[in-house]
Scaffold this active site. Sequence first.
Site, PDB file in Angstrom:
ATOM      1  N   ASP A  60       0.868  -1.182   0.000  1.00  0.00           N
ATOM      2  CA  ASP A  60       0.000   0.000   0.000  1.00  0.00           C
ATOM      3  C   ASP A  60       0.903   1.230   0.000  1.00  0.00           C
ATOM      4  OD1 ASP A  60      -2.651  -1.086   0.082  1.00  0.00           O
ATOM      5  OD2 ASP A  60      -2.327  -1.642   2.171  1.00  0.00           O
ATOM      6  N   ARG A  68       3.940   3.000   2.915  1.00  0.00           N
ATOM      7  CA  ARG A  68       4.719   2.065   3.734  1.00  0.00           C
ATOM      8  C   ARG A  68       6.220   2.323   3.656  1.00  0.00           C
ATOM      9  NH1 ARG A  68       0.185   1.344   6.263  1.00  0.00           N
ATOM     10  NH2 ARG A  68      -1.271  -0.120   5.287  1.00  0.00           N
ATOM     11  N   ARG A 132      -7.306  10.200   2.231  1.00  0.00           N
ATOM     12  CA  ARG A 132      -6.949   9.211   1.204  1.00  0.00           C
ATOM     13  C   ARG A 132      -7.862   9.363  -0.011  1.00  0.00           C
ATOM     14  NH1 ARG A 132      -7.579   3.658   4.237  1.00  0.00           N
ATOM     15  NH2 ARG A 132      -6.651   2.796   2.319  1.00  0.00           N
ATOM     16  N   LYS A 162     -10.447   0.928  -4.946  1.00  0.00           N
ATOM     17  CA  LYS A 162     -10.936   0.471  -3.641  1.00  0.00           C
ATOM     18  C   LYS A 162     -11.624   1.632  -2.924  1.00  0.00           C
ATOM     19  CE  LYS A 162      -6.410   1.140  -1.389  1.00  0.00           C
ATOM     20  NZ  LYS A 162      -5.258   0.497  -0.762  1.00  0.00           N
ATOM     21  N   HIS A 163     -12.646   1.338  -2.089  1.00  0.00           N
ATOM     22  CA  HIS A 163     -13.127   0.054  -1.588  1.00  0.00           C
ATOM     23  C   HIS A 163     -14.582  -0.076  -2.031  1.00  0.00           C
ATOM     24  CE1 HIS A 163      -9.898   1.482   1.088  1.00  0.00           C
ATOM     25  NE2 HIS A 163      -9.551   0.215   1.175  1.00  0.00           N
ATOM     26  N   HIS A 175     -10.987  -1.800   9.971  1.00  0.00           N
ATOM     27  CA  HIS A 175      -9.847  -2.465  10.598  1.00  0.00           C
ATOM     28  C   HIS A 175     -10.209  -2.929  12.011  1.00  0.00           C
ATOM     29  CE1 HIS A 175      -7.792  -0.089   7.475  1.00  0.00           C
ATOM     30  NE2 HIS A 175      -6.872  -1.030   7.519  1.00  0.00           N
ATOM     31  N   ASP A 247     -10.446  -7.429   0.593  1.00  0.00           N
ATOM     32  CA  ASP A 247      -9.629  -6.647   1.506  1.00  0.00           C
ATOM     33  C   ASP A 247      -9.092  -7.627   2.554  1.00  0.00           C
ATOM     34  OD1 ASP A 247      -8.361  -4.537   2.713  1.00  0.00           O
ATOM     35  OD2 ASP A 247     -10.155  -3.303   2.971  1.00  0.00           O
TER      36      ASP A 247
END
Length: 345
Positions: A60, A68, A132, A162-163, A175, A247
């Site tokens: 990601d 990351r 995002r 996504k998503h 999450h 996901d």
Amino acid sequence: MLLIDIKDKELSQEEVEILEHPLVSGLILFSRNFHDKVQLEALVKSIRQRVKKPLLITVDQEGGRVQRFREGFTKLPAMQAFHTLAKNPQESTALARQTGWLMAAEMFALDIDLSFAPVLDLGHQCKAIGDRSFGENPDAMLPIAEAFIDGMREMGMATTGKHFPGHGHVLADSHLETPFDDRPKEAIFNRDILPFKQLISKGKLSAIMPAHVIYTQCDSQPASGSEYWLKQVLRNQLNFNGVIFSDDLGMKGAGFMGNFVERSEKAIHAGCDLLLLCNEPEGVIQVLDGLKYQPTKTQTERHISLMKRKTVRWNELEASPRYQQAQQRLTALQNDWLEYKAQHC
């Protein structure tokens, strides 16, 4: 079939053996797997050499707070920065295209196949999405998202929307729990799904990642495990023929679908081609031992279609005027965005 993660910055022999399991198709890298560019290059090379089959290596690397790899890489702007800070629509799309191209180029230079991008959720109120998102208005954000995609495609990287069909309206973070979106079906189809619909119709999405969100007025299952969303809507109504990723099935939002084997079975039955299962090493073993499934020829072909097809050398990339100009411009934009957020949030 399965994309998993690894524990640290080096690959263990046990992880090599797990990655060679017939049900494992690839892996996703996280910040914990990264120290610097030299170490990351060595890790990816080790994966390619020690695992005796082609693996899809993913990350990601969206930009903003979801990036990351940072040290030694360009500070990519948050997607919301394009619309908010650009002087005009032409500048916002130009910046977005530069970002998509540069991100893909940096990943290819490290022999990474795919970054899961872009986020096509409308930026309603979900903190898990936030900046995002390219924006709240589908008409305004679509050209910017498309420009970002065009930059990725120019470099040759597969794109992942996504998503699906839209995570931006729920407050809960998938999450941590299963979010519920209680809006009428019309609200989702008239707004949230539009970016996916338009980009699918133009053939610009290689893959789709559905949300771990239950849209209560449409189906009782999370979209990631819903035949309604993945087969009836995505495949049949929108005519999407690319890859469907689940996901991360290790997320709390996927817990609604049962244990790890049950989650995997439901996601496959619903229409997912590739399954992400992260941060759950025992869960991975349970799935590899308990999932009785043979990927179809079509699923295998879809998986192969996502592999990197272009070689990029980092020293040549750094020496190119286009890269240097883009890096300078995008780093400045991200710094401006952080300053803007500090003043307005």
